[in-house]
Design an enzyme around this catalytic site. Structure first.
Site, PDB file in Angstrom:
ATOM      1  N   TYR A 198      17.408  14.721  26.835  1.00  0.00           N
ATOM      2  CA  TYR A 198      16.923  14.495  28.192  1.00  0.00           C
ATOM      3  C   TYR A 198      18.048  13.979  29.087  1.00  0.00           C
ATOM      4  O   TYR A 198      18.296  14.515  30.173  1.00  0.00           O
ATOM      5  CB  TYR A 198      15.768  13.498  28.156  1.00  0.00           C
ATOM      6  N   GLY A 199      18.737  12.945  28.640  1.00  0.00           N
ATOM      7  CA  GLY A 199      19.814  12.380  29.450  1.00  0.00           C
ATOM      8  C   GLY A 199      20.914  13.379  29.731  1.00  0.00           C
ATOM      9  O   GLY A 199      21.402  13.493  30.853  1.00  0.00           O
TER      10      GLY A 199
END
Length: 295
Positions: free
Chosen positions: A205-206
């Protein structure tokens, strides 16, 4: 003195906007209050089955903890509640159900909205996937999501398809369409995360949100000649239904303001970035976490 955002009569597409509790819905409502017609673009997310601790077969969202249950129900919404709320502001609005992980669907979305509501002036890339993963098996030290699976190709690719590739394709098509009508004005607002530079426990996600920031800065440089500004909002923890009571207290205690972020906090920033008042602001990432970043 009232500030005129100069947005009345514009048309916006807001992706990931079906959840009544979500950031996308809040942005859609806030833009509608400025007189903007809204294309609500999303794909409802059915709650996945989970194995309960007690005996028996798989159960669904109604057996989850309060935070997870509220989030699962909200993200599975068909968007009708948000549509009604937006239309109540006196603007045109329509729903566009689209799987943005399909490149062909991304390519056709803006054309569908243009055919229905008119040329798109504002693109808000809010739709996202966030499934915890890690390089080293661990438990989340802050938000206590439990055990995280080790990163694998499938999970990384899923995140990339929605969080990075879809916004990139939509931005490219948006640019082409603004140029085709002579250029002059356009706004792109991308919703990232304040954990993008590093996100232990949610590495896919990051990383894919950090890639979105890079795309945004490049687009800001290359699309300026068409009169388009491109900016990113990077929220900290926001209560979109996923934060249960115990976690809410922990997250609020981390904030200098002593509270969780709310979708409306992010929506107001998005409206500002779309407004005439932000005409000289482009290529920026605005951290919206109440004075504290997650990492």
């Amino acid at each position: 003195m009232m500030i005129d955002t100069g947005l009345a009569g514009r048309v916006a597409v807001v992706t990931g906007s079906n959840s009544p509790l979500g950031i996308g819905a809040a942005i859609a409502r806030a833009l509608a209050r400025e007189g903007v017609a809204i294309g609500l673009a999303f794909l409802p997310t059915p709650p996945p089955p989970v194995e309960p601790a007690t005996v028996g077969g798989p159960e669904y969202a109604e057996d989850w903890e309060p935070g997870a249950r509220a989030y699962a129900v909200a993200t599975a919404s068909d968007g009708s509640q948000v549509l009604a709320e937006v239309r109540a502001e006196g603007v045109e609005a329509e729903i566009f159900v689209v799987d943005l992980t399909d490149p062909a669907a991304s390519a056709g979305l803006l054309g569908e909205v243009e055919h229905t509501l008119g040329p798109v002036d504002i693109l808000v890339n809010n739709a996202a996937l966030s499934v915890p993963d890690t390089f080293v098996p661990q438990r989340d030290p802050v938000f206590y999501f439990g055990d995280h699976p080790v990163l694998d190709a499938a999970n990384l690719d899923r995140h990339y398809a929605l969080n990075t590739r879809a916004p990139a394709l939509l931005m490219a098509d948006f640019h082409r369409r603004v140029l085709a009508r002579g250029g002059g004005w356009g706004r792109i607002v991308n919703i990232g995360t304040d954990g993008a530079p590093q996100f232990p426990g949610e590495v896919s996600y990051g990383a894919t949100k950090y890639a979105l920031e890079s795309l945004s800065r490049s687009a800001a440089q290359e699309m300026a000649a068409a009169g388009i500004t491109v900016n990113t909002v990077a929220p900290g923890p926001v209560q979109t239904g996923w934060i249960g009571p115990d976690l809410a207290g922990t997250a609020a205690a981390m904030s200098p303001f002593g509270r969780l972020g709310q979708p409306e906090d992010i929506a107001d920033i998005a409206v500002f970035l779309a407004s005439e008042q932000a005409r000289w602001l482009s290529g920026q990432t605005l951290y919206a976490g109440g004075g504290k970043r997650t990492f």
